[in-house]
Design a protein around this motif. Structure first.
Motif, PDB file in Angstrom:
ATOM      1  N   ASP A  30       0.833  -1.202   0.000  1.00  0.00           N
ATOM      2  CA  ASP A  30       0.000   0.000   0.000  1.00  0.00           C
ATOM      3  C   ASP A  30       0.871   1.258   0.000  1.00  0.00           C
ATOM      4  N   HIS A  31       2.083   1.148  -0.532  1.00  0.00           N
ATOM      5  CA  HIS A  31       3.035   2.260  -0.537  1.00  0.00           C
ATOM      6  C   HIS A  31       3.572   2.458  -1.962  1.00  0.00           C
ATOM      7  N   THR A  32       4.378   3.488  -2.153  1.00  0.00           N
ATOM      8  CA  THR A  32       4.904   3.795  -3.482  1.00  0.00           C
ATOM      9  C   THR A  32       6.387   3.455  -3.628  1.00  0.00           C
ATOM     10  N   THR A  48      -6.264   0.901  -8.550  1.00  0.00           N
ATOM     11  CA  THR A  48      -4.818   1.001  -8.369  1.00  0.00           C
ATOM     12  C   THR A  48      -4.165   1.436  -9.680  1.00  0.00           C
ATOM     13  N   THR A  49      -3.096   2.189  -9.568  1.00  0.00           N
ATOM     14  CA  THR A  49      -2.267   2.487 -10.726  1.00  0.00           C
ATOM     15  C   THR A  49      -0.861   1.995 -10.432  1.00  0.00           C
ATOM     16  N   THR A  83       1.682   3.807  -8.038  1.00  0.00           N
ATOM     17  CA  THR A  83       1.435   5.239  -7.926  1.00  0.00           C
ATOM     18  C   THR A  83       0.385   5.457  -6.850  1.00  0.00           C
ATOM     19  N   SER A  84      -0.629   4.569  -6.860  1.00  0.00           N
ATOM     20  CA  SER A  84      -1.711   4.650  -5.881  1.00  0.00           C
ATOM     21  C   SER A  84      -2.386   3.292  -5.776  1.00  0.00           C
ATOM     22  N   GLY A  85      -3.153   3.098  -4.710  1.00  0.00           N
ATOM     23  CA  GLY A  85      -3.916   1.873  -4.545  1.00  0.00           C
ATOM     24  C   GLY A  85      -3.285   0.895  -3.566  1.00  0.00           C
ATOM     25  N   LYS A  86      -3.909  -0.288  -3.502  1.00  0.00           N
ATOM     26  CA  LYS A  86      -3.466  -1.357  -2.598  1.00  0.00           C
ATOM     27  C   LYS A  86      -3.569  -2.676  -3.348  1.00  0.00           C
TER      28      LYS A  86
END
Length: 92
Positions: A30-32, A48-49, A83-86
């Motif tokens: 859940d991190h970049t 998510t991306t 980039t985003s999401g989980k």
């Protein structure tokens, strides 16, 4: 007598059935930060991306991959970064 067939093809790291069902483990991301390792599948737990995705059967590195919630991609992935999401990333 009922006999249930099972996929027992061995990939060298486990059977396809084991890989598909996560018997070899998975990690929650859940991190970049970059994630490096050998993964057989990535499951988006929410929209998510994926910023970048590299793997053994990919030509180059894929970038900016949108995954709707519930989408699973399969392959032999060696690194990725969100980039985003989980996601759950299933080990190979």
């Amino acid at each position: 007598m009922l006999v249930q067939s099972q996929n027992v093809t061995n990939t060298g790291r486990g059977t396809f059935e084991q890989l598909e069902h996560g018997f070899l483990g998975a990690i929650y991301v859940d991190h970049t930060n970059a994630v490096v390792g050998e993964y057989a599948a990535i499951l988006a737990l929410e929209a998510t991306t994926i910023a970048s995705l590299a793997g053994m059967d990919l030509l180059g590195t894929l970038t900016s991959i949108p995954l709707p919630s519930g989408t699973m991609i399969k392959g032999h992935f060696t690194s990725f970064r969100l980039t985003s999401g989980k996601v759950w990333a299933y080990r190979e």
